[in-house]
Scaffold this motif. Structure first.
Motif, PDB file in Angstrom:
ATOM      1  N   TYR A  44      76.980 -32.794  -4.018  1.00  0.00           N
ATOM      2  CA  TYR A  44      76.619 -32.768  -2.600  1.00  0.00           C
ATOM      3  C   TYR A  44      75.108 -32.880  -2.416  1.00  0.00           C
ATOM      4  CZ  TYR A  44      81.168 -31.919  -0.503  1.00  0.00           C
ATOM      5  OH  TYR A  44      82.444 -32.057  -0.051  1.00  0.00           O
ATOM      6  N   SER A  45      74.328 -32.276  -3.294  1.00  0.00           N
ATOM      7  CA  SER A  45      72.865 -32.362  -3.188  1.00  0.00           C
ATOM      8  C   SER A  45      72.389 -33.800  -3.374  1.00  0.00           C
ATOM      9  CB  SER A  45      72.203 -31.457  -4.225  1.00  0.00           C
ATOM     10  OG  SER A  45      72.470 -30.114  -3.947  1.00  0.00           O
ATOM     11  N   ARG A  46      72.950 -34.492  -4.363  1.00  0.00           N
ATOM     12  CA  ARG A  46      72.571 -35.889  -4.580  1.00  0.00           C
ATOM     13  C   ARG A  46      72.940 -36.754  -3.381  1.00  0.00           C
ATOM     14  NH1 ARG A  46      75.348 -37.730  -9.876  1.00  0.00           N
ATOM     15  NH2 ARG A  46      76.951 -36.905  -8.586  1.00  0.00           N
ATOM     16  N   ALA A  47      74.146 -36.530  -2.835  1.00  0.00           N
ATOM     17  CA  ALA A  47      74.590 -37.316  -1.681  1.00  0.00           C
ATOM     18  C   ALA A  47      73.722 -37.023  -0.456  1.00  0.00           C
ATOM     19  CB  ALA A  47      76.053 -37.017  -1.386  1.00  0.00           C
ATOM     20  N   LEU A  48      73.379 -35.767  -0.257  1.00  0.00           N
ATOM     21  CA  LEU A  48      72.530 -35.410   0.878  1.00  0.00           C
ATOM     22  C   LEU A  48      71.145 -36.028   0.749  1.00  0.00           C
ATOM     23  CD1 LEU A  48      72.199 -33.816   3.487  1.00  0.00           C
ATOM     24  CD2 LEU A  48      71.496 -31.863   2.101  1.00  0.00           C
ATOM     25  N   PHE A  49      70.595 -36.025  -0.465  1.00  0.00           N
ATOM     26  CA  PHE A  49      69.287 -36.640  -0.696  1.00  0.00           C
ATOM     27  C   PHE A  49      69.337 -38.133  -0.391  1.00  0.00           C
ATOM     28  CE2 PHE A  49      66.223 -38.723  -3.559  1.00  0.00           C
ATOM     29  CZ  PHE A  49      65.061 -38.180  -3.055  1.00  0.00           C
ATOM     30  N   LEU A  50      70.387 -38.802  -0.828  1.00  0.00           N
ATOM     31  CA  LEU A  50      70.526 -40.233  -0.551  1.00  0.00           C
ATOM     32  C   LEU A  50      70.682 -40.479   0.948  1.00  0.00           C
ATOM     33  CD1 LEU A  50      70.912 -43.179  -1.445  1.00  0.00           C
ATOM     34  CD2 LEU A  50      73.348 -42.671  -1.694  1.00  0.00           C
ATOM     35  N   ALA A  51      71.500 -39.675   1.625  1.00  0.00           N
ATOM     36  CA  ALA A  51      71.706 -39.860   3.066  1.00  0.00           C
ATOM     37  C   ALA A  51      70.406 -39.635   3.832  1.00  0.00           C
ATOM     38  CB  ALA A  51      72.792 -38.908   3.562  1.00  0.00           C
ATOM     39  N   GLU A  52      69.652 -38.616   3.475  1.00  0.00           N
ATOM     40  CA  GLU A  52      68.378 -38.366   4.145  1.00  0.00           C
ATOM     41  C   GLU A  52      67.394 -39.499   3.916  1.00  0.00           C
ATOM     42  OE1 GLU A  52      67.309 -34.556   2.536  1.00  0.00           O
ATOM     43  OE2 GLU A  52      68.167 -33.492   4.250  1.00  0.00           O
ATOM     44  N   SER A  53      67.352 -40.029   2.703  1.00  0.00           N
ATOM     45  CA  SER A  53      66.409 -41.116   2.427  1.00  0.00           C
ATOM     46  C   SER A  53      66.819 -42.405   3.141  1.00  0.00           C
ATOM     47  CB  SER A  53      66.271 -41.349   0.921  1.00  0.00           C
ATOM     48  OG  SER A  53      67.469 -41.862   0.380  1.00  0.00           O
ATOM     49  N   ARG A  54      68.133 -42.693   3.227  1.00  0.00           N
ATOM     50  CA  ARG A  54      68.578 -43.883   3.956  1.00  0.00           C
ATOM     51  C   ARG A  54      68.303 -43.724   5.458  1.00  0.00           C
ATOM     52  NH1 ARG A  54      67.977 -47.721   1.095  1.00  0.00           N
ATOM     53  NH2 ARG A  54      68.481 -48.740   3.032  1.00  0.00           N
ATOM     54  N   LEU A  55      68.474 -42.506   5.983  1.00  0.00           N
ATOM     55  CA  LEU A  55      68.199 -42.255   7.394  1.00  0.00           C
ATOM     56  C   LEU A  55      66.710 -42.408   7.699  1.00  0.00           C
ATOM     57  CD1 LEU A  55      69.591 -41.417  10.038  1.00  0.00           C
ATOM     58  CD2 LEU A  55      69.120 -39.052   9.423  1.00  0.00           C
TER      59      LEU A  55
END
Length: 130
Positions: A44-55
């Protein structure tokens, strides 16, 4: 003449062994559950980091125009960015502003332990009218 000191009987030893076995089984279950939860939290941490960076990239690296973009990382994380005009009930036209609000959604999904996981972030961004 009987001695007042006596040792442990076989039954007492067996009961102690069963109690120890049950306690060790419970301890192992707790330990393996903690490891599983730590691995899930890492995903979940990796996915959240990716989502924040794409946003954060929308409007800077990626143009702020309605549409969709998607991709995949080498860690089996699949992402999708959806940009759509925000329904402001015509406020931008009434105020004759050269900008408008866009709704940006980022969806990241991945498979872990045989289950599909998903995280979604959303934001409103201000951009030029199209």
């Amino acid at each position: 003449m009987r001695s007042s000191s006596r040792g442990m009987t076989l039954i007492e030893v067996l009961v102690a062994f069963v109690i120890l076995s049950v306690a060790m089984g419970v301890i192992m279950q707790i330990f393996s559950g903690g490891i599983r939860n730590a691995r899930l939290a890492e995903g979940y941490s990796r996915a959240l980091f990716l989502a924040e960076s794409r946003l954060a990239a929308v409007g800077r690296e990626q143009p702020l125009v309605p549409g969709e973009m998607n991709g995949q990382t080498n860690l089996d994380l699949r992402w999708r960015v959806i940009i759509s005009p925000f329904d402001d009930a015509g406020a931008a036209e009434q105020l004759a502003m050269p900008v408008r609000l866009y709704q940006v959604r980022v969806i990241v999904n991945w498979s872990e332990e045989g289950r599909q996981r998903l995280i979604e972030l959303g934001s409103l961004k201000l951009g030029l009218k199209q």
